[in-house]
Scaffold this motif. Structure first.
Motif, PDB file in Angstrom:
ATOM      1  N   PRO A 107       0.871  -1.145  -0.026  1.00  0.00           N
ATOM      2  CA  PRO A 107      -0.111   0.039   0.038  1.00  0.00           C
ATOM      3  C   PRO A 107       0.892   1.247   0.152  1.00  0.00           C
ATOM      4  CG  PRO A 107      -0.862  -1.520   1.710  1.00  0.00           C
ATOM      5  CD  PRO A 107       0.523  -2.142   0.987  1.00  0.00           C
ATOM      6  N   GLN A 108       0.415   2.236  -0.790  1.00  0.00           N
ATOM      7  CA  GLN A 108       1.231   3.589  -0.710  1.00  0.00           C
ATOM      8  C   GLN A 108       0.177   4.648  -0.407  1.00  0.00           C
ATOM      9  OE1 GLN A 108       4.702   3.894  -1.674  1.00  0.00           O
ATOM     10  NE2 GLN A 108       4.494   1.459  -1.632  1.00  0.00           N
ATOM     11  N   GLU A 109       0.808   5.734   0.133  1.00  0.00           N
ATOM     12  CA  GLU A 109      -0.093   6.772   0.473  1.00  0.00           C
ATOM     13  C   GLU A 109      -0.230   8.030  -0.740  1.00  0.00           C
ATOM     14  OE1 GLU A 109       0.047  11.014   3.511  1.00  0.00           O
ATOM     15  OE2 GLU A 109       1.337   9.172   3.588  1.00  0.00           O
ATOM     16  N   ILE A 110      -1.487   8.322  -1.179  1.00  0.00           N
ATOM     17  CA  ILE A 110      -1.461   9.273  -2.182  1.00  0.00           C
ATOM     18  C   ILE A 110      -1.251  10.655  -1.721  1.00  0.00           C
ATOM     19  CG2 ILE A 110      -3.099  10.246  -3.799  1.00  0.00           C
ATOM     20  CD1 ILE A 110      -4.454   7.589  -3.894  1.00  0.00           C
ATOM     21  N   ARG A 111      -0.255  11.276  -1.983  1.00  0.00           N
ATOM     22  CA  ARG A 111       0.070  12.511  -1.562  1.00  0.00           C
ATOM     23  C   ARG A 111      -0.684  13.882  -1.990  1.00  0.00           C
ATOM     24  NH1 ARG A 111       6.121  13.791  -0.366  1.00  0.00           N
ATOM     25  NH2 ARG A 111       5.045  15.669   0.436  1.00  0.00           N
ATOM     26  N   TYR A 112      -0.779  13.516  -3.706  1.00  0.00           N
ATOM     27  CA  TYR A 112      -1.457  14.729  -4.260  1.00  0.00           C
ATOM     28  C   TYR A 112      -2.608  14.212  -5.126  1.00  0.00           C
ATOM     29  CZ  TYR A 112       2.549  17.406  -2.731  1.00  0.00           C
ATOM     30  OH  TYR A 112       3.583  18.166  -2.015  1.00  0.00           O
ATOM     31  N   PHE A 113      -3.686  14.950  -5.372  1.00  0.00           N
ATOM     32  CA  PHE A 113      -4.926  14.307  -5.941  1.00  0.00           C
ATOM     33  C   PHE A 113      -5.456  15.558  -6.661  1.00  0.00           C
ATOM     34  CE2 PHE A 113      -9.215  13.349  -6.668  1.00  0.00           C
ATOM     35  CZ  PHE A 113      -9.182  11.961  -7.320  1.00  0.00           C
ATOM     36  N   THR A 114      -5.203  15.711  -8.011  1.00  0.00           N
ATOM     37  CA  THR A 114      -6.032  16.849  -8.558  1.00  0.00           C
ATOM     38  C   THR A 114      -6.675  16.189  -9.789  1.00  0.00           C
ATOM     39  OG1 THR A 114      -3.772  17.162  -9.717  1.00  0.00           O
ATOM     40  CG2 THR A 114      -4.181  18.345  -7.832  1.00  0.00           C
TER      41      THR A 114
ATOM     42  N   PHE B 149       2.227  10.132  -5.831  1.00  0.00           N
ATOM     43  CA  PHE B 149       2.877   9.646  -4.617  1.00  0.00           C
ATOM     44  C   PHE B 149       4.384   9.554  -4.450  1.00  0.00           C
ATOM     45  CE2 PHE B 149       3.008   5.921  -7.276  1.00  0.00           C
ATOM     46  CZ  PHE B 149       4.096   5.192  -6.949  1.00  0.00           C
ATOM     47  N   THR B 150       4.924   9.602  -3.421  1.00  0.00           N
ATOM     48  CA  THR B 150       6.496   9.403  -3.423  1.00  0.00           C
ATOM     49  C   THR B 150       6.843   8.049  -2.888  1.00  0.00           C
ATOM     50  OG1 THR B 150       6.431  11.776  -2.302  1.00  0.00           O
ATOM     51  CG2 THR B 150       8.426  10.433  -2.026  1.00  0.00           C
ATOM     52  N   PRO B 151       7.740   7.511  -3.746  1.00  0.00           N
ATOM     53  CA  PRO B 151       8.197   6.202  -3.497  1.00  0.00           C
ATOM     54  C   PRO B 151       9.133   6.128  -2.319  1.00  0.00           C
ATOM     55  CG  PRO B 151       9.255   7.081  -5.285  1.00  0.00           C
ATOM     56  CD  PRO B 151       8.332   8.211  -5.214  1.00  0.00           C
ATOM     57  N   ASP B 152       9.111   4.916  -1.599  1.00  0.00           N
ATOM     58  CA  ASP B 152      10.129   4.900  -0.357  1.00  0.00           C
ATOM     59  C   ASP B 152      11.352   4.121  -0.984  1.00  0.00           C
ATOM     60  OD1 ASP B 152       9.347   2.126  -1.131  1.00  0.00           O
ATOM     61  OD2 ASP B 152       7.942   2.086   0.694  1.00  0.00           O
TER      62      ASP B 152
END
Length: 398
Positions: A74-81, A360-363
């Motif tokens: 799972p990844q956090e969505i940082r920006y959504f436009t 999203f920003t990858p780890d």
């Protein structure tokens, strides 16, 4: 006096100590983040279109309506436009080989209307490439409709064996050398191919071509070369929304790069591929996606995207186009009497205006070298998500 001398010594020692500490910190400073090829330095861009089960576009979703995974995590969505106001770059790649050249008049007219409709801002630009036994840049990146119309007028049915003009010059020829962009006239052939070979493979594999660095005159229909060149030479440096529109039967013969390598170039440049499919002489006549409801889709976020690097060299151009579009987030539309090319252009236009831009920003794991699989779904399992299959990190294979 002695007190002043002692104070000077203390201050001097402190400065030396601070300098040494600062130098040590600089030496121990972590390396800057590795650039993510094709997705920017820090953020992965995931342009997305969502349809309901009837094929209608869904425009009212919010960030919390999506679930994002990369490589199963799972990844956090940082920006959504919404992408509607971002600059748009379009590339029209037109097949002029013998099997589809009879459609050129209809393609000119429909393509002209499409560009007039889509290039609404001074930041919007487009280019035109024709490909048959070689690929020619007929109109370089520009917002000027007049230059694009001139490029469309120069679309010409392929004449295998013709050559000798400026469009056939080897880009690696140091005596000829490419002219500045502003000096280009007519159809030019100044792209650069990657050198060396490589192996083709599944999605995300290390693709490669057997071609040398230099010109790109092929022996049949160089579809893969055209996609590679449009992505790597023209789209890579652009920002905002980006899409290649292929008008072709999907057959490739004579390309210097493989299907996998051309797809890698499109993915690295964040470019969506749409295909306007003409049933060629060797096609089996199967029904395309564009003609009706999208019931053949595998489901939300699920895309097969498999296929061999040989692709349409085995005579199945439609499957190649399905792979190209599925892996980059586009779609195949089949031309028919009930579904003409101008109507297909309108559907593509609606999709380009209805994109969600998810970032999203990858780890460390999802930012490591190689290919990473994206799985984007909606919480409503009745909706269909159309987006890219993945992204690359690190330098492309050579």
């Amino acid at each position: 006096m002695a007190r002043r001398l002692l104070l000077s010594l203390v201050l001097g020692s402190s400065c030396v100590l601070c300098s040494q500490v600062l130098r040590a910190q600089i030496l121990r400073a972590p390396e800057s983040p590795k650039p993510i090829q094709g997705v920017g330095a820090k953020l992965v861009h995931v342009p997305t279109v969502v349809h309901d089960k009837k094929g209608a576009l869904v425009l009212t979703l919010k960030k919390e309506d999506f679930n994002l995974k990369v490589d199963g995590k799972p990844q956090e969505i940082r920006y959504f436009t919404n992408d509607a106001n971002l600059p748009l770059t379009l590339g029209l790649l037109v097949d002029v080989s013998g099997s589809v050249s009879s459609r050129l008049d209809d393609e000119r007219r429909a393509s002209s209307a499409f560009l007039d409709d889509m290039l609404t801002s001074n930041d919007d630009r487009a280019f035109v490439i024709q490909f048959g036994h070689k690929a020619d840049l007929l109109a370089d990146l520009t917002h000027e409709r007049g230059k694009l119309q001139e490029g469309l007028k120069r679309l010409e049915g392929d004449r295998p064996g013709s050559g000798g003009g400026p469009g056939d010059r080897d880009p690696g020829d140091r005596n000829g050398g490419p002219p500045p962009d502003d000096d280009r006239r007519g159809s030019q052939n100044f792209f650069q191919f990657p050198g060396g070979g490589g192996r083709s493979g599944r999605r995300g594999g290390q693709g490669g071509g057997q071609g040398r660095r230099g010109g790109f005159a092929g022996g049949g229909t160089v579809l893969y070369d055209a996609v590679f060149l449009g992505s790597d030479e023209l789209m890579k440096k652009q920002t905002g929304r980006k899409a290649l529109i292929l008008l072709t039967d999907g057959e490739d013969r004579g390309s210097k790069v493989t299907l996998t390598r051309s797809l890698e170039a499109a993915q690295r440049s964040d470019t969506i591929v749409y295909a306007i499919y003409y049933k060629g002489e060797e096609s089996g006549g199967q029904r395309g996606f564009g003609g009706g409801p999208r019931g053949s889709w595998p489901g939300p976020g699920g895309r097969s995207g498999t296929g061999s690097g040989a692709g349409s060299r085995d005579g199945d151009g439609k499957k190649v186009l399905e792979r190209m579009t599925q892996e980059t987030g586009g779609q195949v539309f089949e031309v028919s009497k009930k579904h003409p090319v101008d109507e297909i252009y309108k559907e593509i236009a609606r999709e380009l205006r209805s994109q969600y831009r998810i970032e999203f920003t990858p780890d460390q794991a999802t930012g490591s070298d190689g290919y990473h699989q994206i799985d984007l779904t909606t919480k409503d399992n009745k909706l269909f998500v159309q987006t890219r299959d993945g992204y690359y990190v690190g330098e492309p294979s050579r």
